[in-house]
Design a protein around this motif. Sequence first.
Motif, PDB file in Angstrom:
ATOM      1  N   THR A  91      -0.653  12.458   1.361  1.00  0.00           N
ATOM      2  CA  THR A  91      -1.642  12.399   0.274  1.00  0.00           C
ATOM      3  C   THR A  91      -1.111  11.510  -0.845  1.00  0.00           C
ATOM      4  N   GLY A  92      -2.005  11.142  -1.761  1.00  0.00           N
ATOM      5  CA  GLY A  92      -1.607  10.330  -2.900  1.00  0.00           C
ATOM      6  C   GLY A  92      -1.059  11.148  -4.058  1.00  0.00           C
ATOM      7  N   SER A  93      -1.175  12.483  -3.966  1.00  0.00           N
ATOM      8  CA  SER A  93      -0.669  13.327  -5.060  1.00  0.00           C
ATOM      9  C   SER A  93       0.813  13.546  -4.876  1.00  0.00           C
ATOM     10  N   THR A  94       1.586  12.555  -5.272  1.00  0.00           N
ATOM     11  CA  THR A  94       3.020  12.634  -5.033  1.00  0.00           C
ATOM     12  C   THR A  94       3.741  11.735  -6.042  1.00  0.00           C
ATOM     13  N   ALA A  95       4.989  12.050  -6.299  1.00  0.00           N
ATOM     14  CA  ALA A  95       5.792  11.191  -7.183  1.00  0.00           C
ATOM     15  C   ALA A  95       5.861   9.794  -6.577  1.00  0.00           C
ATOM     16  N   LYS A 103      -7.162   8.671   2.042  1.00  0.00           N
ATOM     17  CA  LYS A 103      -8.495   8.062   1.970  1.00  0.00           C
ATOM     18  C   LYS A 103      -9.046   7.746   3.352  1.00  0.00           C
ATOM     19  N   THR A 104      -8.181   7.275   4.232  1.00  0.00           N
ATOM     20  CA  THR A 104      -8.644   6.931   5.579  1.00  0.00           C
ATOM     21  C   THR A 104      -9.177   8.179   6.280  1.00  0.00           C
ATOM     22  N   ILE A 105      -8.430   9.260   6.177  1.00  0.00           N
ATOM     23  CA  ILE A 105      -8.838  10.494   6.864  1.00  0.00           C
ATOM     24  C   ILE A 105     -10.088  11.101   6.221  1.00  0.00           C
ATOM     25  N   ARG A 150       3.373   6.474  -2.935  1.00  0.00           N
ATOM     26  CA  ARG A 150       2.075   6.996  -3.373  1.00  0.00           C
ATOM     27  C   ARG A 150       0.930   6.199  -2.756  1.00  0.00           C
ATOM     28  N   LEU A 151       1.108   4.875  -2.670  1.00  0.00           N
ATOM     29  CA  LEU A 151       0.078   4.039  -2.049  1.00  0.00           C
ATOM     30  C   LEU A 151      -0.069   4.389  -0.559  1.00  0.00           C
ATOM     31  N   ILE A 152       1.051   4.596   0.110  1.00  0.00           N
ATOM     32  CA  ILE A 152       1.003   4.948   1.535  1.00  0.00           C
ATOM     33  C   ILE A 152       0.300   6.299   1.706  1.00  0.00           C
ATOM     34  N   GLY A 153       0.683   7.281   0.888  1.00  0.00           N
ATOM     35  CA  GLY A 153       0.057   8.604   0.972  1.00  0.00           C
ATOM     36  C   GLY A 153      -1.428   8.553   0.659  1.00  0.00           C
ATOM     37  N   SER A 154      -1.798   7.792  -0.367  1.00  0.00           N
ATOM     38  CA  SER A 154      -3.220   7.768  -0.725  1.00  0.00           C
ATOM     39  C   SER A 154      -4.022   6.993   0.318  1.00  0.00           C
ATOM     40  N   THR A 155      -3.422   6.002   0.948  1.00  0.00           N
ATOM     41  CA  THR A 155      -4.115   5.276   2.020  1.00  0.00           C
ATOM     42  C   THR A 155      -4.367   6.206   3.215  1.00  0.00           C
ATOM     43  N   ILE A 156      -3.372   7.009   3.549  1.00  0.00           N
ATOM     44  CA  ILE A 156      -3.544   7.992   4.629  1.00  0.00           C
ATOM     45  C   ILE A 156      -4.678   8.954   4.261  1.00  0.00           C
TER      46      ILE A 156
END
Length: 299
Positions: free
Chosen positions: A177-181, A145-147, A137-143
């Motif tokens: 995205t950060g919207s993930t399990a 937010k960066t974009i 989730r942190l990896i997805g939300s970082t992607i």
Amino acid sequence: MRVLRTIREDLDKLLLAGSIAREARERGIQLSQPGAIMLDVVEEVEELIIRRGGKPAFPVNIGIDSVAAHYTPPSGSSERFPSKGVVKFDVGVHVDGYVADTAATGDLGGNNQALIGSARKALEEVIPLIKPGASIRLIGSTIEKTITSIGYRPVTNLMGHSIERYNLHAGFNVPNTGSTADVTIPREIVIAVEPFATGGKGFVVSGRNGNIFSLSREKELDDEESLSMLSVIRERFSTLPFAERWLSDQHRHREILNRLARRGVIHAYQTLLEAGGGQVSQWEHTIIVGRDGVIASSM
Ligand SMILES: [Co+2]
């Protein structure tokens, strides 16, 4: 989940695949210029892969503008790169089934640096986060937010993925995205992380036939032509995706491929198009995660 066997021989094959993939990606971006013939470029890069001791793990994918993925030129094509736009160059290399998957985006005409840079920056931001136990989730939300901080949207229904031997999408996903399990990255896994950015709607829909196929379901076949094509496919590509043009030495190959696809024996990939027609940029690296941290990446 089956983990990477970290015996030295397997790791060496993976590392070789990674270094060939990196060179192929760079060469591909260099050759993808306005007016160049796409077929010439993909063939040159696929030949480079073979000269270096690898094999293409899937056909070189060329995605112009709103084509996000799953397109390779067909045999005999004279299609050229346009004078403006973005070109995604996605290349896979395998050595004895050990796969590296990597992509970059080139700028045709020189006006798209912000879009291209947003996906690249997203990937650069998350690579240092990757290790066993890291939060997806942190990896997805970082992607994400960066974009979004650069003014674009991530493409939410395209994801990074784990890779196993002869298996390009092995079941563990890395969302953009950060919207993930919130699952964590296991030890000893190979993952491809691939942020896609767009000024469009932020998701892709299926388009037309992209000239790419892979083995699908086992089925009883009665005709000789289909059976012989199927054994050529198994022999040459195993379970990995292949291009229509890689079978152009086979008699009536297009008809037989279409027949096999209709019967569900092979899967015909459709191009993936940005839903709002927005341009899409992509950056991708394959990362070998060991017991304690990252062993290598295709950067
Ligand atoms: Co990939």
